[in-house]
Scaffold this motif. Structure first.
Motif, PDB file in Angstrom:
ATOM      1  N   PRO A 129       0.487 -21.714  57.241  1.00 36.04           N
ATOM      2  CA  PRO A 129       0.462 -20.699  56.187  1.00 36.04           C
ATOM      3  C   PRO A 129       0.901 -19.332  56.728  1.00 36.04           C
ATOM      4  O   PRO A 129       0.507 -18.951  57.840  1.00 36.04           O
ATOM      5  CB  PRO A 129      -1.010 -20.670  55.749  1.00 36.04           C
ATOM      6  CG  PRO A 129      -1.501 -22.046  56.078  1.00 36.04           C
ATOM      7  CD  PRO A 129      -0.805 -22.433  57.344  1.00 36.04           C
ATOM      8  N   PRO A 130       1.741 -18.602  55.991  1.00 39.84           N
ATOM      9  CA  PRO A 130       2.248 -17.304  56.453  1.00 39.84           C
ATOM     10  C   PRO A 130       1.164 -16.340  56.932  1.00 39.84           C
ATOM     11  O   PRO A 130       1.338 -15.677  57.956  1.00 39.84           O
ATOM     12  CB  PRO A 130       2.966 -16.757  55.215  1.00 39.84           C
ATOM     13  CG  PRO A 130       3.431 -17.981  54.500  1.00 39.84           C
ATOM     14  CD  PRO A 130       2.320 -18.980  54.686  1.00 39.84           C
ATOM     15  N   ALA A 131       0.049 -16.274  56.211  1.00 41.47           N
ATOM     16  CA  ALA A 131      -1.024 -15.351  56.606  1.00 41.47           C
ATOM     17  C   ALA A 131      -1.616 -15.746  57.962  1.00 41.47           C
ATOM     18  O   ALA A 131      -1.957 -14.878  58.772  1.00 41.47           O
ATOM     19  CB  ALA A 131      -2.118 -15.330  55.540  1.00 41.47           C
ATOM     20  N   ASP A 132      -1.720 -17.046  58.214  1.00 41.72           N
ATOM     21  CA  ASP A 132      -2.263 -17.516  59.493  1.00 41.72           C
ATOM     22  C   ASP A 132      -1.327 -17.176  60.645  1.00 41.72           C
ATOM     23  O   ASP A 132      -1.768 -16.754  61.721  1.00 41.72           O
ATOM     24  CB  ASP A 132      -2.495 -19.034  59.454  1.00 41.72           C
ATOM     25  CG  ASP A 132      -3.625 -19.428  58.517  1.00 41.72           C
ATOM     26  OD1 ASP A 132      -4.342 -18.521  58.042  1.00 41.72           O
ATOM     27  OD2 ASP A 132      -3.775 -20.638  58.252  1.00 41.72           O
ATOM     28  N   LEU A 133      -0.024 -17.363  60.425  1.00 44.23           N
ATOM     29  CA  LEU A 133       0.923 -17.038  61.495  1.00 44.23           C
ATOM     30  C   LEU A 133       0.941 -15.531  61.743  1.00 44.23           C
ATOM     31  O   LEU A 133       1.020 -15.089  62.901  1.00 44.23           O
ATOM     32  CB  LEU A 133       2.332 -17.524  61.140  1.00 44.23           C
ATOM     33  CG  LEU A 133       3.402 -17.220  62.198  1.00 44.23           C
ATOM     34  CD1 LEU A 133       3.009 -17.751  63.571  1.00 44.23           C
ATOM     35  CD2 LEU A 133       4.752 -17.784  61.784  1.00 44.23           C
ATOM     36  N   ALA A 134       0.858 -14.745  60.688  1.00 46.64           N
ATOM     37  CA  ALA A 134       0.828 -13.291  60.852  1.00 46.64           C
ATOM     38  C   ALA A 134      -0.346 -12.871  61.728  1.00 46.64           C
ATOM     39  O   ALA A 134      -0.203 -12.016  62.611  1.00 46.64           O
ATOM     40  CB  ALA A 134       0.745 -12.608  59.486  1.00 46.64           C
ATOM     41  N   GLU A 135      -1.497 -13.492  61.516  1.00 49.76           N
ATOM     42  CA  GLU A 135      -2.677 -13.177  62.325  1.00 49.76           C
ATOM     43  C   GLU A 135      -2.471 -13.594  63.779  1.00 49.76           C
ATOM     44  O   GLU A 135      -2.884 -12.890  64.704  1.00 49.76           O
ATOM     45  CB  GLU A 135      -3.914 -13.862  61.746  1.00 49.76           C
ATOM     46  CG  GLU A 135      -4.430 -13.226  60.468  1.00 49.76           C
ATOM     47  CD  GLU A 135      -4.711 -11.734  60.636  1.00 49.76           C
ATOM     48  OE1 GLU A 135      -5.373 -11.357  61.628  1.00 49.76           O
ATOM     49  OE2 GLU A 135      -4.240 -10.954  59.783  1.00 49.76           O
TER      50      GLU A 135
END
Length: 388
Positions: A129-135
């Motif tokens: 998920p994009p939010a997970d990779l951003a973190e």
């Protein structure tokens, strides 16, 4: 009379084609150009040098027996498929080659000095998920939380975080030190060259400050995915992406890096109009108005009609600002030493100098890598060391 060097006509023909210059135009400066393209001719070194400078073709190419193979692998990874930019400019080709040479040096240096490969390069895929990779990216870079919120130095914060983690960022508005060879923002905004020891990101500084922050974040996602890219996004609404799924994902992660969902929603004022909210978010998060507008649409803070109308206005404003920036003439700007440090980065310059001192590379190679020779090179090193 100066002794001439025999040059093959096929080389002159290729050089003229590659430069996109018209023969009629060139004949005003080179009276024998028609002869040179039709038969093997003797040119003086002075004539070759003048032709090289005029056509922006490397001097050494004129001595080849056959035209060089200039198939640039990176050009296969353009973000947008555009007829306008299918034929790369000499400026883009030469910039990519310069960066490839610098990356090769850094890669060899990292291996020679015993550094391990960077485990985050190519460590992920589109299933995360994009939010997970951003973190994950923020955690690895040490910029967790709302790192850019009301941070006027957000760009430098990100640059330092990248450098500290082995990612080499270089910036320029021209080819090398050639101030008469400006890079075209309509051709490309940035590119990334993937390498597990020395990933390289190049930013076209003819772009706006806020757009460059997004471009850098976008290229960071490509590093985590392990995929090269030539980022030539022109921010038009109807674009023909070469890999739409990949680019959509990279844009989503980049948006999460710069504009986390919870923060954007909490700062959105439904009592105010769209332009008020965009301007407020732009200033708070140091991102471009176009990126904010897209983020609002994706988070369903605005409807499609509002997005279409607003985005059109914002794009026109962006184009006007870039045109003004392009035409702006600077006088008495930063010194050569300041600009070289800005373009290459302190870490790269120091690494080159250390390797020259150790005898691992010749000083001639060091001069080429940093674009300075002799006393100018010595003054550059002194300048960089004094500014620590």
């Amino acid at each position: 009379m100066a002794k001439g060097v025999k040059i093959k006509p096929i080389i002159i023909q290729w050089a003229v084609r590659s430069s996109d210059r018209e023969l009629d135009e060139l004949s005003n400066k080179f009276k024998k150009i028609n002869q040179w393209i039709s038969e093997e001719s003797e040119l003086t070194v002075s004539e070759i040098n003048k032709l090289s400078n005029e056509l922006k073709i490397p001097f050494g190419y004129f001595f080849l027996q056959e035209p060089p193979n200039e198939e640039i692998e990176l050009l296969k990874y353009r973000t947008i498929d555009s007829e306008e930019n299918n034929k790369p400019s000499r400026e883009l080709i030469d910039t990519i080659k310069l960066m490839e040479t610098k990356q090769s040096f850094m890669r060899d240096t990292m291996i020679e000095d015993g550094f391990s490969l960077l485990e985050f390069v190519g460590s992920t895929n589109l299933s995360i998920p994009p939010a997970d990779l951003a973190e994950k990216i923020k955690k690895r870079l040490g910029i967790e939380g709302n790192w850019n919120y009301k941070n006027k130095d957000a760009f430098n914060t990100l640059l330092k975080a990248c450098s500290d983690n082995g990612i080499v960022i270089m910036r320029n508005s021209v080819v090398g030190t050639s101030t008469n060879r400006k890079l075209n923002i309509n051709e490309f905004r940035a590119f990334v060259l993937i390498d597990e020891y020395a990933p390289f990101v190049f930013l076209n500084t003819n772009d706006s400050y806020r757009a460059m922050i997004f471009s850098l974040c976008h290229e960071l996602v490509h590093i985590w995915l392990g995929i090269d890219e030539l980022y030539n996004n022109d921010y038009k609404q109807d674009q023909n992406y070469n890999n739409k799924k990949l680019e959509a994902y990279c844009n989503q992660v980049s948006a999460e890096l710069l504009l986390p969902v919870a923060s954007v929603i909490s700062n959105y004022d439904r009592e105010k109009d769209i332009f008020y909210n965009i301007e407020k978010t732009v200033k708070a998060y140091n991102v471009s108005s176009l990126v904010v507008c897209i983020r609002y649409k994706n988070l369903k803070l605005i409807d499609n009609q509002t997005f279409e109308e607003t985005y059109r206005v914002l794009q026109e404003e962006m184009q006007e600002k870039l045109e003004i920036k392009s035409k702006r003439k600077t006088s008495g700007g930063p010194s050569f030493y300041t600009m070289t440090k800005f373009r290459l980065g302190e870490k790269f310059i120091n690494t080159v100098h250390r390797k020259a001192q150790e005898g691992r590379i010749l000083y001639l190679e060091a001069y080429e890598l940093v674009g300075a020779r002799g006393k100018t090179y010595d003054k550059l090193i002194d300048y960089v060391e004094d500014k620590k």
